[in-house]
Structure formats: structure tokens, C-alpha cells
Design an enzyme around this catalytic site. Structure first.
Site, PDB file in Angstrom:
ATOM      1  N   HIS A 147       0.831  -1.197   0.000  1.00 57.69           N
ATOM      2  CA  HIS A 147       0.000   0.000   0.000  1.00 57.69           C
ATOM      3  C   HIS A 147       0.873   1.257   0.000  1.00 57.69           C
ATOM      4  O   HIS A 147       2.095   1.192   0.149  1.00 57.69           O
ATOM      5  CB  HIS A 147      -1.007   0.005   1.167  1.00 57.69           C
ATOM      6  CG  HIS A 147      -0.423   0.281   2.518  1.00 57.69           C
ATOM      7  ND1 HIS A 147      -1.190   0.603   3.604  1.00 57.69           N
ATOM      8  CD2 HIS A 147       0.864   0.279   2.971  1.00 57.69           C
ATOM      9  CE1 HIS A 147      -0.419   0.784   4.663  1.00 57.69           C
ATOM     10  NE2 HIS A 147       0.819   0.591   4.300  1.00 57.69           N
ATOM     11  N   CYS A 166       5.600   6.288   4.829  1.00 56.83           N
ATOM     12  CA  CYS A 166       4.481   5.503   4.263  1.00 56.83           C
ATOM     13  C   CYS A 166       3.944   6.134   2.986  1.00 56.83           C
ATOM     14  O   CYS A 166       3.128   5.528   2.289  1.00 56.83           O
ATOM     15  CB  CYS A 166       3.357   5.366   5.274  1.00 56.83           C
ATOM     16  SG  CYS A 166       3.842   4.454   6.737  1.00 56.83           S
ATOM     17  N   HIS A 172       4.911   0.193  -0.343  1.00 54.70           N
ATOM     18  CA  HIS A 172       5.676  -0.708   0.527  1.00 54.70           C
ATOM     19  C   HIS A 172       4.706  -1.784   1.010  1.00 54.70           C
ATOM     20  O   HIS A 172       3.496  -1.656   0.831  1.00 54.70           O
ATOM     21  CB  HIS A 172       6.294   0.052   1.707  1.00 54.70           C
ATOM     22  CG  HIS A 172       5.279   0.652   2.622  1.00 54.70           C
ATOM     23  ND1 HIS A 172       4.655   1.854   2.355  1.00 54.70           N
ATOM     24  CD2 HIS A 172       4.725   0.200   3.768  1.00 54.70           C
ATOM     25  CE1 HIS A 172       3.789   2.123   3.304  1.00 54.70           C
ATOM     26  NE2 HIS A 172       3.797   1.126   4.186  1.00 54.70           N
ATOM     27  N   HIS A 174       3.265  -5.036   3.816  1.00 53.55           N
ATOM     28  CA  HIS A 174       3.112  -5.550   5.188  1.00 53.55           C
ATOM     29  C   HIS A 174       2.600  -6.983   5.128  1.00 53.55           C
ATOM     30  O   HIS A 174       1.867  -7.351   4.200  1.00 53.55           O
ATOM     31  CB  HIS A 174       2.084  -4.739   5.983  1.00 53.55           C
ATOM     32  CG  HIS A 174       2.469  -3.332   6.237  1.00 53.55           C
ATOM     33  ND1 HIS A 174       3.376  -2.965   7.197  1.00 53.55           N
ATOM     34  CD2 HIS A 174       2.069  -2.180   5.640  1.00 53.55           C
ATOM     35  CE1 HIS A 174       3.513  -1.649   7.198  1.00 53.55           C
ATOM     36  NE2 HIS A 174       2.738  -1.139   6.247  1.00 53.55           N
ATOM     37  N   ASP A 209      -5.127 -10.664  -0.413  1.00 55.52           N
ATOM     38  CA  ASP A 209      -3.803 -11.271  -0.342  1.00 55.52           C
ATOM     39  C   ASP A 209      -2.989 -11.067  -1.622  1.00 55.52           C
ATOM     40  O   ASP A 209      -3.491 -11.299  -2.729  1.00 55.52           O
ATOM     41  CB  ASP A 209      -3.956 -12.771  -0.050  1.00 55.52           C
ATOM     42  CG  ASP A 209      -2.644 -13.400   0.381  1.00 55.52           C
ATOM     43  OD1 ASP A 209      -1.777 -12.666   0.906  1.00 55.52           O
ATOM     44  OD2 ASP A 209      -2.492 -14.619   0.193  1.00 55.52           O
ATOM     45  N   HIS A 210      -1.747 -10.614  -1.424  1.00 49.43           N
ATOM     46  CA  HIS A 210      -0.804 -10.363  -2.527  1.00 49.43           C
ATOM     47  C   HIS A 210      -1.342  -9.339  -3.530  1.00 49.43           C
ATOM     48  O   HIS A 210      -1.138  -9.470  -4.736  1.00 49.43           O
ATOM     49  CB  HIS A 210      -0.407 -11.678  -3.215  1.00 49.43           C
ATOM     50  CG  HIS A 210       0.557 -12.474  -2.389  1.00 49.43           C
ATOM     51  ND1 HIS A 210       0.200 -13.071  -1.206  1.00 49.43           N
ATOM     52  CD2 HIS A 210       1.877 -12.727  -2.553  1.00 49.43           C
ATOM     53  CE1 HIS A 210       1.250 -13.675  -0.682  1.00 49.43           C
ATOM     54  NE2 HIS A 210       2.288 -13.483  -1.467  1.00 49.43           N
ATOM     55  N   GLU A 254      -1.275  -4.301  11.345  1.00 48.24           N
ATOM     56  CA  GLU A 254      -0.376  -3.986  10.233  1.00 48.24           C
ATOM     57  C   GLU A 254       1.043  -4.412  10.616  1.00 48.24           C
ATOM     58  O   GLU A 254       1.810  -4.899   9.797  1.00 48.24           O
ATOM     59  CB  GLU A 254      -0.417  -2.479   9.980  1.00 48.24           C
ATOM     60  CG  GLU A 254       0.313  -2.022   8.767  1.00 48.24           C
ATOM     61  CD  GLU A 254       0.060  -0.548   8.539  1.00 48.24           C
ATOM     62  OE1 GLU A 254      -0.908  -0.216   7.843  1.00 48.24           O
ATOM     63  OE2 GLU A 254       0.822   0.277   9.094  1.00 48.24           O
TER      64      GLU A 254
HETATM   65 NI    NI Z   1       2.418   0.761   5.663  1.00 45.98          NI
END
Ligand code: NI
Length: 265
Positions: A147, A166, A172, A174, A209-210, A254
Site C-alpha cells: 500500500h 508511508c 511498501h 506488510h 492477499d498479494h 499492520e
Molecule cells: Ni504501511
């Protein structure tokens, strides 16, 4: 008024009669081989005794929980094991209810306010004093996603000021954890953990997911994919899709240190 929490860890071993209690941090009783490991989390509501500084002495909680709860689980699990019977969800609800009744009124001036049975680190079932007839079931899932925290209305400088690193334009990632809590009437059968898991997997985890949340999901073209907004997204995906059980809460982690719970309000 305070709420004191204490976790009591114990193991039922139907294969052997000898039970040892060497390390209460691990489990008591426990012995040296395999066993059914369980945790009971107790929350007790009450006032602080000015002479001791305690709501209830945790040594007393351990003693009372083990004296009352351990035989309830030990006998039933051992009997079922010896006769080759499974101990299913409905039976665990029954055992949790019996444990609640056995612990109620046992803590002097303080009151049992919540009791959870942790089946493992990722699944737990809870009853509380507010809605005693309901059982809350919580289970954790995981997904990985990318995100970027960015608001198009802000300048580049304002975005970095608001979101720090961020706001990196290339995003990036998580490894997120989601805990979904549902509630259903204690006496009513029909809840299936497998059915619940399939719905959460199909309706939520596979969607997230992914993925690159900003690019792949329309919801996040209008909402910045913070942990707060991902919790709303998860709630919206699951509400109304869980058949007869009711969605109670969604929590998104997160990181281990950053998480948010959403109750739909
Ligand atoms: Ni983040």
C-alpha cells in the site's frame, strides 16, 4: 472499578495418570509427553482492596481456576479420548459454560466479567457477563499486501508531512493479521469453524492477499489504505455473509505494534 486479567495454562493428558506442575508459565499441570494444551483467560471486575492493592490475588485466581476448571475439561476430554469421541465446538461451548458457572461468585467481592478458552494462539471462544447467552468466536488469518498512504488533495510535501515514509510513491508492503470475531447463541448448534473459515477466506483474504491495495481494489481509490480503513473494508466484505452468525468485530494488525478494531459503528 478495575478489570483484572489472568491467563491460566493447563494441559490434559488422557494417556497417563501422572501430572506434574513444574513451570506455571508453561502449563500446570503438565507432564513430559504430548497433551491437550489449553488456556483460560479470566477477566475479573472489582474494586482494589486498599490493604493489598489487589482486586483479587492472582495466586488465588490460579488456584480457583485450576480447582474448578481443570476437572471439567480433564474429565470430559479424557472420557472422549478413551471412547474415541471427538470434542467438537458445541461441546467446548458447553464446557466453557460449565466453567463459567463453577467460577461465578468465587472471587470474594469481585465479579467474573469475561472468560475465554484459547484453543491455540489463533482461535478463542469467549463468554461475558453482558450477554451470557452468546458465545464469541475469534480466529486469526493472514494476508500480505502493498500500500501507499497518499492523498491526492495534498501536495507532495503535505503527503510526506502527513504520512512520512508511508507516502513512498512506489508503495511498501506488510504481512497483515486479521482477527474476525463472530457471535452466536450458546445453545444453538449449526456453527461450523470450517464453514466460517471458508467464508472469511473467500470473501476477504483472497480479495486482499498479494494485492496492491491502492491499485487493485476500488475501495482504496476513495479511502486511504490505513489500518483503520482496511478494518472498515473487512467489515463491509463480511457483514451479511456469515449466514446465521453475527459479525461482532474485525481487528487488523499492520505490524505487531499497530492495529485497529472496528465494530461497525
Ligand atoms: Ni504501511
Amino acid at each position: 472499578m478495575h478489570i483484572l486479567g489472568r491467563q491460566v495454562r493447563f494441559s490434559v493428558k488422557p494417556f497417563a495418570s501422572e501430572q506434574r506442575a513444574d513451570n506455571v508459565y508453561v502449563s500446570t499441570p503438565i507432564n513430559e509427553g504430548l497433551s491437550f494444551y489449553l488456556e483460560l483467560s479470566v477477566k475479573i471486575k472489582g474494586s482494589v482492596n486498599p490493604d493489598t492493592g489487589f482486586v483479587v490475588n492472582v495466586v488465588d485466581i490460579d488456584r480457583i481456576v485450576l480447582k474448578e476448571a481443570f476437572p471439567i475439561f480433564s474429565k470430559r476430554l479424557s472420557d472422549n479420548f478413551k471412547s474415541g469421541r471427538d470434542t467438537g465446538y458445541s461441546e467446548l461451548v458447553e464446557l466453557l459454560g460449565l466453567t463459567w458457572c463453577a467460577l461465578s461468585g468465587r472471587f470474594d467481592g469481585a465479579r467474573l466479567s469475561e472468560l475465554s478458552l484459547n484453543l491455540n494462539p489463533f482461535r478463542k471462544m469467549t463468554i461475558d457477563s453482558k450477554e451470557f447467552e452468546m458465545v464469541y468466536y475469534s480466529e486469526k488469518f493472514e494476508f500480505s499486501a502493498a500500500h501507499k498512504l497518499w492523498n491526492d488533495k495534498f501536495s507532495k510535501e503535505e503527503n510526506f508531512e502527513a504520512f512520512g515514509k508511508c507516502a513512498n510513491p512506489n508503495g511498501h508492503g506488510h504481512n497483515y493479521t486479521v482477527e474476525v470475531t463472530v457471535k452466536s447463541p450458546a445453545g444453538k448448534g449449526g456453527f461450523s469453524i470450517g464453514g466460517f473459515e471458508k467464508i472469511v477466506d473467500d470473501e476477504l483474504i483472497k480479495i486482499l492477499d498479494h494485492k496492491n491495495l491502492n491499485e487493485d481494489l476500488e475501495f482504496f481509490t476513495k479511502a486511504i489504505p490505513t489500518v483503520e480503513n482496511i478494518a472498515i473494508f473487512a467489515w463491509d466484505r463480511l457483514i451479511g455473509r456469515l449466514d446465521q452468525i453475527k459479525l461482532h468485530c474485525v481487528t487488523i494488525w499492520e505490524t505487531e505494534r499497530t492495529y485497529c478494531s472496528y465494530y461497525g459503528l
